[in-house]
Enzyme design. Structure first.
Site, PDB file in Angstrom:
ATOM      1  CG  HIS A   1       5.679   0.987  -1.728  1.00  0.00           C
ATOM      2  ND1 HIS A   1       4.120   1.255  -2.112  1.00  0.00           N
ATOM      3  CD2 HIS A   1       5.943   2.309  -1.152  1.00  0.00           C
ATOM      4  CE1 HIS A   1       3.866   2.310  -1.375  1.00  0.00           C
ATOM      5  NE2 HIS A   1       5.014   2.789  -0.559  1.00  0.00           N
TER       6      HIS A   1
ATOM      7  NE  ARG B   1      -0.038   1.022   1.872  1.00  0.00           N
ATOM      8  CZ  ARG B   1       0.799   0.467   2.852  1.00  0.00           C
ATOM      9  NH1 ARG B   1       0.506  -0.083   3.866  1.00  0.00           N
ATOM     10  NH2 ARG B   1       2.134   0.812   2.550  1.00  0.00           N
TER      11      ARG B   1
END
Ligand SMILES: Cc1cc2nc3c(=O)[nH]c(=O)nc-3n(C[C@H](O)[C@H](O)[C@H](O)COP(=O)(O)OP(=O)(O)OC[C@H]3O[C@@H](n4cnc5c(N)ncnc54)[C@H](O)[C@@H]3O)c2cc1C
Length: 570
Positions: free
Chosen positions: A236, A257
């Site tokens: 990740h 994000r």
């Protein structure tokens, strides 16, 4: 020694284990179902840690075809397409079941429809969530449902080994250990469902819960099950960096994000402009993680070895209202996510590879079903955010249904007591051993070794070095010492030895498969073979045990529904 006879034994109480239990029971409430879990039910595993949410097609403007296409593109075309197709088609049924039968409440829009948010790698906003703590909602409610049924729950009880028949082709139960007392339990079961959730915690910086140490995968390997694409392990991009705190490595979710969060290197460059100018921070996990890693390696990282995630331009009120859990997590280390950049690093997160299964979670061994992160093939070379909890609930449910059907048509196959003795001796041998390698040192070495040599950026040379040392460590762990006078109950050092033994098995499968795949694809990046090579490597890598070693081979991906050229042509 305690012996239990069960129709179905389930190992693990994450999304896969709980949904397997509920579906098996509801298929036939007369079945005797035992659910054994290493942690405390409702409190352990990664399903509970799911922050972002659950990918599912609910909006008429969206479609299962689109969700499928995103999943296959994200997986760089080596997914098992039938598994991926099953995932996208069953996910709406599971969300419906959660809201109408299990009692989950997901966030809604003003018009009453379930709210769906954007996640990276998706062509439509399809991630269902409960704030940014979706996993707690799903797991708490599903746990309540398990308690409402006549299902035997054994908490803090770890699966040690699968028991097999004399031919070795039929799983007949499992040997467990009650961690509280150290006592063994033999379960003779018609069907065993393994759902113990992978081994990404074998890396120095990692996100999963500490109870997950590759136990299920290692048990399946030792029993002889076939594995697929073990090299595929996801990092990740935004693991929190917090020095020696145990929060280091924990994930700052994808939705940050998705909502517009930006990544900067230490000299203030928004570096995703170089790596994926079109999608920037909303690019897929593998690309963003690799970009961050490359920046750090190129000397453009922060002093602590990270990059910076900045949300401040979105406004503190927005960030705090949309991501309260993330803000709280960052506040725990004395930082303010809504108002200042926060140091992050790639963190080992999820295993795409695992035991080979079919759409009903049958493995290559009769009587053995595998679901969730222990199984491979659904996500190919890279899992999309939001497809993980969908996977564990979809395939957990299927494993429960299939195991119930299987158990109704089968008789118990007796347990081999010689095998049980051999397995118990293999644990008891550590007691009274005052000298030998220190398990904690070995564990730390494994984490560093995996990070440096089998991590985000790999080379043939580094993988070979890793394999050599991993083989030595596998011998060393068998000679590990236990403090003199150790008791059987809650013996942390013993449990660490058992964890490490399993992680070393999984680590070797990952490294061997990574060495075998001489190309880069999805999460697997080889610096010595940096290109994706569809000519030679549009295939899956299968491994199974052969004597003390392994057999490894490739088979072409079955492009039953979508081919790379179908996507490229559009
Ligand atoms: C921080 C974090 C955030 C995430 N966020 C998302 C997200 O937003 N969306 C998404 O789709 N996915 C997300 N994921 C991924 C998701 O959590 C996993 O895909 C999914 O939960 C795996 O489910 P599982 O049932 O296979 O395993 P888990 O939920 O991890 O459960 C494993 C279970 O096995 C038990 N166990 C382990 N060893 C043994 C043993 N020897 N014997 C018996 N039991 C054992 C454990 O105690 C646990 O109960 C996230 C993961 C992490 C780490």
């Amino acid at each position: 020694m305690e012996e239990i006879k069960a129709d179905i034994l389930i190992l693990g109480s994450g999304g896969a284990g709980l949904f397997a239990a509920l579906h098996a029971y509801d298929s036939n409430p007369r079945l005797k179902i035992v659910l054994a879990t290493k942690g405390l039910i409702g409190k352990c595993g990664c399903s509970r840690m799911v922050q972002g949410g659950y990918n599912v097609v609910l909006d008429p403007k969206d479609s299962v075809e689109l969700h499928f296409k995103d999943t296959i593109k994200g997986g760089a075309f080596i997914n098992n397409q039938e598994l991926a197709w099953t995932l996208v088609n069953d996910a709406p049924k599971r969300i419906h079941e959660m809201e109408t039968k299990i009692g989950c409440f997901f966030d809604r829009r003003e018009d009453g429809r379930i709210h769906q948010k954007p996640f990276a790698g998706q062509s439509f906003d399809r991630t269902v969530h409960r704030g940014d703590l979706t996993g707690i909602e799903i797991i708490a409610r599903a746990t309540d449902q398990v308690f409402a049924r006549d299902i035997t729950v054994l908490e803090e009880t770890r699966g040690l080994e699968l028991l097999t028949n004399s031919n070795g082709d039929r799983v007949v139960g499992a040997l467990l250990m009650n961690i509280r007392t150290g006592q063994f339990i033999v379960v003779n079961a018609k069907a065993v469902i393994v759902a113990t959730g992978g081994s990404a915690s074998m890396y120095k910086i990692s996100a999963p819960s500490f109870d997950k140490t590759g136990d299920g995968m290692a048990m399946c390997w030792r029993a002889g099950a076939e594995f697929v694409d073990m090299e595929m392990l996801q990092f990740h991009p935004t693991g929190l960096l917090a020095g020696k705190s145990r929060l280091s490595g924990s994930v700052l979710e994808e939705g940050l994000r998705g909502a517009g969060g930006r990544l900067y290197n230490a000299i203030g460059e928004r570096f995703m402009e170089r790596y994926d100018p079109e999608r920037l921070e909303r690019s897929t996990r593998d690309r963003v993680a690799r970009a961050g890693y490359m920046e750090i390696m190129a000397g453009r990282g922060t002093p602590a070895g990270g990059v910076l995630l900045d949300m401040s331009h979105l406004g503190a009120e927005f960030v705090e209202s949309k991501f309260p859990g993330m803000c709280e997590r960052v506040r725990d280390i004395g930082k303010d996510l809504a108002r200042e950049p926060v140091e992050v690093s790639p963190t080992a997160h999820f295993q795409m590879g695992g035991v080979r299964i079919d759409v009903n979670c049958y493995s290559s061994l009769k009587g053995l079903f595998v679901a969730g992160e222990d199984a491979g093939g659904v996500h190919g070379a890279n899992r999309l955010g939001g497809n993980g909890i969908a996977d564990s609930t979809v395939f957990g449910a299927r494993a429960g249904d299939a195991a119930a059907e299987f158990a109704q048509s089968q008789d118990w196959v007796p347990v081999d007591q010689v095998q049980v003795k051999m397995f118990t001796n293999n644990v008891l041998k550590f007691f009274g051993r005052a000298d030998g390698p220190d398990v904690y040192q070995l564990r730390d070495e494994l984490k560093n070794l995996m990070w440096e040599k089998v991590g985000v950026v790999r080379t043939g040379q580094k993988l070979e070095q890793a394999l050599k040392r991993l083989a030595e460590m596998s011998e060393e762990v068998e000679r590990a010492k236990l403090p003199t006078g150790s008791l059987r109950g809650y013996n942390l050092a013993l449990n660490e030895i058992l964890n490490l033994r399993n992680q070393l098995v999984v680590a070797q499968l990952v490294a061997a498969s990574a060495l075998y795949r001489k190309e880069s694809r999805g999460s697997h990046y080889r610096e010595d073979f940096p290109e994706t090579d569809n000519q030679n490597w549009l295939c899956n890598i299968f491994m199974r045990k052969k004597g003390d070693g392994y057999f490894i081979e490739t088979r072409p991906v079955k492009l039953t529904r979508l081919r790379p050229e179908d996507v490229a042509a559009k």
